[in-house]
Write an enzyme that holds these catalytic residues in place. Structure first.
Site, PDB file in Angstrom:
ATOM      1  N   GLY A  12     -16.119  42.030  26.145  1.00  0.00           N
ATOM      2  CA  GLY A  12     -16.810  42.052  27.513  1.00  0.00           C
ATOM      3  C   GLY A  12     -15.882  42.536  28.727  1.00  0.00           C
ATOM      4  O   GLY A  12     -16.116  42.044  29.763  1.00  0.00           O
ATOM      5  N   ASN A  14     -15.756  45.456  29.647  1.00  0.00           N
ATOM      6  CA  ASN A  14     -16.527  46.283  30.364  1.00  0.00           C
ATOM      7  C   ASN A  14     -17.677  45.712  31.073  1.00  0.00           C
ATOM      8  O   ASN A  14     -18.196  45.993  32.377  1.00  0.00           O
ATOM      9  CB  ASN A  14     -17.118  47.427  29.350  1.00  0.00           C
ATOM     10  CG  ASN A  14     -15.851  48.527  29.205  1.00  0.00           C
ATOM     11  OD1 ASN A  14     -15.618  49.296  30.189  1.00  0.00           O
ATOM     12  ND2 ASN A  14     -15.501  48.340  27.996  1.00  0.00           N
ATOM     13  N   ILE A  91     -26.348  49.939  16.105  1.00  0.00           N
ATOM     14  CA  ILE A  91     -26.891  51.216  16.418  1.00  0.00           C
ATOM     15  C   ILE A  91     -28.744  50.928  16.719  1.00  0.00           C
ATOM     16  O   ILE A  91     -29.157  50.538  15.937  1.00  0.00           O
ATOM     17  CB  ILE A  91     -26.672  52.436  15.163  1.00  0.00           C
ATOM     18  CG1 ILE A  91     -25.182  52.552  15.344  1.00  0.00           C
ATOM     19  CG2 ILE A  91     -27.497  53.617  15.526  1.00  0.00           C
ATOM     20  CD1 ILE A  91     -24.669  53.326  14.141  1.00  0.00           C
ATOM     21  N   HIS A 108     -17.830  55.072  25.189  1.00  0.00           N
ATOM     22  CA  HIS A 108     -17.193  55.275  23.915  1.00  0.00           C
ATOM     23  C   HIS A 108     -15.611  55.391  24.154  1.00  0.00           C
ATOM     24  O   HIS A 108     -15.463  56.291  25.021  1.00  0.00           O
ATOM     25  CB  HIS A 108     -17.945  56.515  23.168  1.00  0.00           C
ATOM     26  CG  HIS A 108     -17.332  56.892  21.520  1.00  0.00           C
ATOM     27  ND1 HIS A 108     -17.649  56.200  20.598  1.00  0.00           N
ATOM     28  CD2 HIS A 108     -16.299  57.495  21.618  1.00  0.00           C
ATOM     29  CE1 HIS A 108     -16.920  56.531  19.566  1.00  0.00           C
ATOM     30  NE2 HIS A 108     -16.103  57.532  20.213  1.00  0.00           N
ATOM     31  N   GLU A 178     -11.697  52.992  31.011  1.00  0.00           N
ATOM     32  CA  GLU A 178     -13.187  52.777  30.767  1.00  0.00           C
ATOM     33  C   GLU A 178     -13.734  51.940  31.948  1.00  0.00           C
ATOM     34  O   GLU A 178     -14.927  52.371  32.419  1.00  0.00           O
ATOM     35  CB  GLU A 178     -13.455  51.715  29.506  1.00  0.00           C
ATOM     36  CG  GLU A 178     -13.277  52.741  28.358  1.00  0.00           C
ATOM     37  CD  GLU A 178     -13.572  51.843  26.931  1.00  0.00           C
ATOM     38  OE1 GLU A 178     -14.012  52.549  25.996  1.00  0.00           O
ATOM     39  OE2 GLU A 178     -13.347  50.651  26.903  1.00  0.00           O
TER      40      GLU A 178
HETATM   41  C1  GRF Z   1     -14.858  49.588  24.452  1.00  0.00           C
HETATM   42  O1  GRF Z   1     -13.767  50.385  24.018  1.00  0.00           O
HETATM   43  C2  GRF Z   1     -16.212  50.464  24.231  1.00  0.00           C
HETATM   44  O2  GRF Z   1     -15.671  51.840  24.325  1.00  0.00           O
HETATM   45  C3  GRF Z   1     -16.583  50.361  23.081  1.00  0.00           C
HETATM   46  O3  GRF Z   1     -16.313  49.049  22.624  1.00  0.00           O
HETATM   47  C4  GRF Z   1     -15.315  48.523  23.423  1.00  0.00           C
HETATM   48  C5  GRF Z   1     -15.899  47.333  24.300  1.00  0.00           C
HETATM   49  O4  GRF Z   1     -14.717  46.623  24.870  1.00  0.00           O
HETATM   50  N1  GRF Z   1     -17.975  50.879  22.663  1.00  0.00           N
HETATM   51  P1  GRF Z   1     -15.076  45.310  25.911  1.00  0.00           P
HETATM   52  O5  GRF Z   1     -15.522  44.497  24.922  1.00  0.00           O
HETATM   53  O6  GRF Z   1     -15.923  45.590  26.859  1.00  0.00           O
HETATM   54  O7  GRF Z   1     -13.591  44.815  26.277  1.00  0.00           O
END
Ligand code: GRF
Length: 205
Positions: A12, A14, A91, A108, A178
């Protein structure tokens, strides 16, 4: 104020980047829902720590057939404008994507359209990048479409693949970019200042 649903299956970071941007006023939005499909997702604790009561919706033998209907129900109840897939390891089916067409954002860890699609997630992406010999990789924030990892691209950031890199060091540095790319993409989408033309997301002047 626009309302966000954030779906996350893992650490988490992100999700954390979005929470931080909302709390600091860099993103004008309200996090109306944090939902995970995994009970051990650290994303759940991150939400709680910030006063958001997360929802857990695990796919079981019993709810397998109606899982995505239940997920849609949760999202609809939260009355959200946008859904962010922040490391959500499922998905979404066509009926779900259609319901929220161009309102689901995915992140991604590669420069799409390279190294994306079914089966390419997490460390598999970084392994494929390293094996390909590519010297540049990065991350992509895009709208979800029927084509896995193939929707209109909102934002990308790139970084070098160094000779000493491993899957782990790539993953670590990609996470850093990201967080920046995701907030930037969200800020554009929340502003409404764009137009989707085919696969292109064109900024309005
Ligand atoms: C990220 O690398 C994202 O691109 C992918 O899953 C990962 C999630 O990372 N879809 P986090 O849980 O947000 O640290």
């Amino acid at each position: 104020m626009k309302r966000l649903a954030i779906l996350a299956s893992g650490n988490g970071t992100n999700l954390q980047a979005i929470i931080d941007a909302v709390e600091s006023g860099r993103l004008e939005a309200q996090i109306a829902l944090v939902l995970s499909d995994r009970s051990n997702a650290y994303a759940l604790s991150r939400a709680e720590r910030h006063g958001i009561m997360p929802q857990l919706l695990v796919r079981t033998e019993k709810n397998k057939a109606e899982y995505f209907r239940l997920l849609l129900e949760s999202v609809e109840k939260a009355n959200v404008d946008l859904i962010v897939l922040a490391g959500f390891m499922k998905i979404l089916p066509a009926f779900f994507i259609e319901k929220y067409e161009n309102r689901i954002i995915n992140i991604h860890p590669s420069l799409l359209p390279a190294f994306g699609g079914r089966g390419l997630y997490g460390s598999k992406v970084h392994r494929a990048v390293m094996e390909s010999g590519a010297r540049i990789t990065g991350c992509t924030v895009h709208f979800a479409s029927h084509d896995v990892d193939g929707g209109p691209i909102i934002e990308q950031m790139c970084m070098e693949v160094r000779d000493i890199d491993t899957e782990e060091t790539i993953a670590e540095r990609i996470h850093e970019i990201e967080h920046v790319a995701l907030v930037k993409a969200l800020s554009l989408v929340l502003s409404g200042n764009y137009e989707i033309r085919g696969k292109r997301v064109i900024r309005k002047a």
